[in-house]
Design a protein around this motif. Structure first.
Motif, short mmCIF file in Angstrom:
data_model
loop_
_atom_site.label_atom_id
_atom_site.label_comp_id
_atom_site.label_asym_id
_atom_site.label_seq_id
_atom_site.Cartn_x
_atom_site.Cartn_y
_atom_site.Cartn_z
N PRO A 193 0.81 -1.23 0.00
CA PRO A 193 0.00 0.00 0.00
C PRO A 193 0.84 1.28 0.00
O PRO A 193 0.43 2.29 -0.58
CB PRO A 193 -0.83 -0.13 1.28
N PHE A 194 2.03 1.23 0.62
CA PHE A 194 2.93 2.40 0.61
C PHE A 194 3.25 2.81 -0.83
O PHE A 194 3.28 4.00 -1.16
CB PHE A 194 4.21 2.06 1.37
N MET A 195 3.47 1.81 -1.67
CA MET A 195 3.81 2.07 -3.09
C MET A 195 2.67 2.83 -3.77
O MET A 195 2.90 3.79 -4.51
CB MET A 195 3.99 0.75 -3.85
N ARG A 196 1.44 2.36 -3.51
CA ARG A 196 0.28 2.98 -4.16
C ARG A 196 0.10 4.42 -3.67
O ARG A 196 -0.13 5.34 -4.45
CB ARG A 196 -0.98 2.17 -3.89
N GLU A 197 0.28 4.61 -2.34
CA GLU A 197 0.11 5.95 -1.77
C GLU A 197 1.11 6.94 -2.34
O GLU A 197 0.84 8.14 -2.41
CB GLU A 197 0.29 5.89 -0.24
N HIS A 198 2.29 6.44 -2.74
CA HIS A 198 3.35 7.34 -3.20
C HIS A 198 3.50 7.37 -4.72
O HIS A 198 4.44 7.97 -5.23
CB HIS A 198 4.68 6.96 -2.53
N ASN A 199 2.59 6.70 -5.42
CA ASN A 199 2.67 6.69 -6.89
C ASN A 199 1.26 6.71 -7.47
O ASN A 199 0.61 5.66 -7.56
CB ASN A 199 3.44 5.45 -7.36
N PRO A 200 0.77 7.89 -7.88
CA PRO A 200 -0.61 8.01 -8.37
C PRO A 200 -0.90 7.06 -9.53
O PRO A 200 -2.06 6.62 -9.69
CB PRO A 200 -0.68 9.47 -8.85
N ALA A 201 0.10 6.67 -10.30
CA ALA A 201 -0.10 5.78 -11.45
C ALA A 201 -0.57 4.38 -10.99
O ALA A 201 -1.10 3.61 -11.79
CB ALA A 201 1.18 5.65 -12.25
N LEU A 202 -0.38 4.10 -9.69
CA LEU A 202 -0.75 2.76 -9.19
C LEU A 202 -2.13 2.76 -8.51
O LEU A 202 -2.52 1.75 -7.93
CB LEU A 202 0.31 2.26 -8.19
N ASP A 204 -5.17 2.41 -9.36
CA ASP A 204 -6.14 1.35 -9.67
C ASP A 204 -5.50 -0.02 -9.88
O ASP A 204 -6.13 -0.92 -10.43
CB ASP A 204 -6.93 1.75 -10.94
N VAL A 205 -4.29 -0.16 -9.45
CA VAL A 205 -3.58 -1.42 -9.64
C VAL A 205 -3.69 -2.25 -8.35
O VAL A 205 -3.59 -1.70 -7.25
CB VAL A 205 -2.08 -1.15 -9.97
N THR A 206 -3.93 -3.55 -8.46
CA THR A 206 -4.08 -4.38 -7.26
C THR A 206 -2.73 -4.57 -6.58
O THR A 206 -1.66 -4.41 -7.19
CB THR A 206 -4.64 -5.77 -7.60
N ASP A 207 -2.79 -4.98 -5.32
CA ASP A 207 -1.56 -5.25 -4.56
C ASP A 207 -0.72 -6.30 -5.27
O ASP A 207 0.50 -6.16 -5.40
CB ASP A 207 -1.91 -5.78 -3.16
N GLU A 208 -1.38 -7.36 -5.74
CA GLU A 208 -0.65 -8.46 -6.39
C GLU A 208 0.03 -7.97 -7.66
O GLU A 208 1.15 -8.38 -7.97
CB GLU A 208 -1.61 -9.60 -6.72
N GLN A 209 -0.66 -7.08 -8.40
CA GLN A 209 -0.05 -6.55 -9.64
C GLN A 209 1.13 -5.64 -9.33
O GLN A 209 2.13 -5.65 -10.06
CB GLN A 209 -1.11 -5.79 -10.46
#
Ligand SMILES: NC(=O)c1ccc[n+]([C@@H]2O[C@H](COP(=O)([O-])OP(=O)(O)OC[C@H]3O[C@@H](n4cnc5c(N)ncnc54)[C@H](O)[C@@H]3O)[C@@H](O)[C@H]2O)c1
Length: 259
Positions: A193-202, A204-209
């Protein structure tokens, strides 16, 4: 003859539980330990049902010296302590400028001090030939700017392995480290989740992806590792097949860190 005992820390976790299951083939008693009591009990039931070894549990926070002492008192009652696997650990991404001193301390308390306390208690009582396996990380050699605390704590684990190898070789105690690569355990599930919070491009991408993308970018063999890969390397280092190997660090990472 005394029963041989191996202690596995972090045994309620993804890697620790797989390691405990694998080394149950090679020891008379597997003493599994963790701070998560219920999950640990489930591991005992699962491994105990399918292995010839006796599997017992003891709850212990590896960063607490008194709890470590109590754990080894228990182990000594059970048989000859000949193996130790230090797999307990915590991670978590954080930028260098945001990292709090308390976060730094907690990671070192568990990953580094915990490994030291367990190894110190082990060499005081171990029956040779004996072996310590420390689960470090490729984070120890990656220079990752969101893992400064974790990477440093795991690099220290490698140097601890060296100190114990040199200090206890003549007493018949070996000490080696493994650097696992990318394994989708709770550690990663909690970190993605840290990755998603810090990268808007992610967004709508699932954790597994997200995890699959990281693996694709970093691993020459193009695939993640499995807990069983780490368990197999651990079993080797614990065994007499590795009787002349000490002070070494093995990356089990599909070629991510080229050593
Ligand atoms: N999963 C990976 O990709 C990966 C990669 C490199 C290294 N590692 C290392 O492998 C080890 C196992 O990680 P995992 O992936 O199985 O994660 P995990 O979160 O599934 O397991 C870690 C276990 O350590 C236990 N633990 C935490 N603090 C503790 C404490 N103070 N005392 C005792 N136990 C404690 C947790 O309860 C948990 O069961 C860790 O040291 C980790 O740093 C994992």
């Amino acid at each position: 003859m005394n029963s041989t005992v191996v202690i596995v820390t972090g045994a309620a976790g993804g890697l620790g539980s797989a390691i405990a299951a694998r080394v149950a083939d090679d020891f008379d008693v597997v003493l599994v330990t963790d701070i998560q009591e219920k999950a640990l009990q489930a591991v005992v039931e699962r491994i105990g049902a399918s292995s010839r070894a006796r599997v017992i549990s003891h709850v212990c926070d590896v960063s607490d010296p008194d709890q470590v002492t109590a754990l080894f008192e228990r182990a000594n009652q059970v048989g000859a302590v000949t193996g130790l696997v230090n797999a307990a650990g915590i991670g978590g991404f954080c930028g260098i400028e945001e990292l709090l001193p308390q976060q730094w301390d907690r990671v070192f308390e568990i990953n580094t001090k915990g490994t030291f306390l367990m190894s110190q208690a082990f060499v005081r009582v171990a029956t040779a030939p004996a072996s310590i396996v420390n689960i470090s990380s490729i984070g120890a050699r990656s220079g990752n700017d969101v893992l400064a605390h974790y990477g440093a704590s795991k690099a220290a684990v490698i140097e601890l392995s060296h100190s114990f190898a040199r200090g206890y070789g003549r007493k018949g105690i070996r000490s080696n480290a493994i650097m696992p690569g990318f394994i989708y355990t709770d550690m990663w599930r909690n970190s993605v989740p840290f990755m998603r919070e810090h990268n808007p491009a992610l967004a709508d991408v699932t954790d597994e992806q997200i995890f699959a993308g990281i693996v694709d970018q970093n691993v020459p063999m193009g695939r993640p590792q499995e807990p069983e890969d780490i368990a197999e390397a651990t079993a080797f280092f614990l065994s007499e097949r590795a009787k002349n190997i000490t002070g070494q660090t093995l990356a089990v990472d599909g070629g991510t860190v080229l050593t």
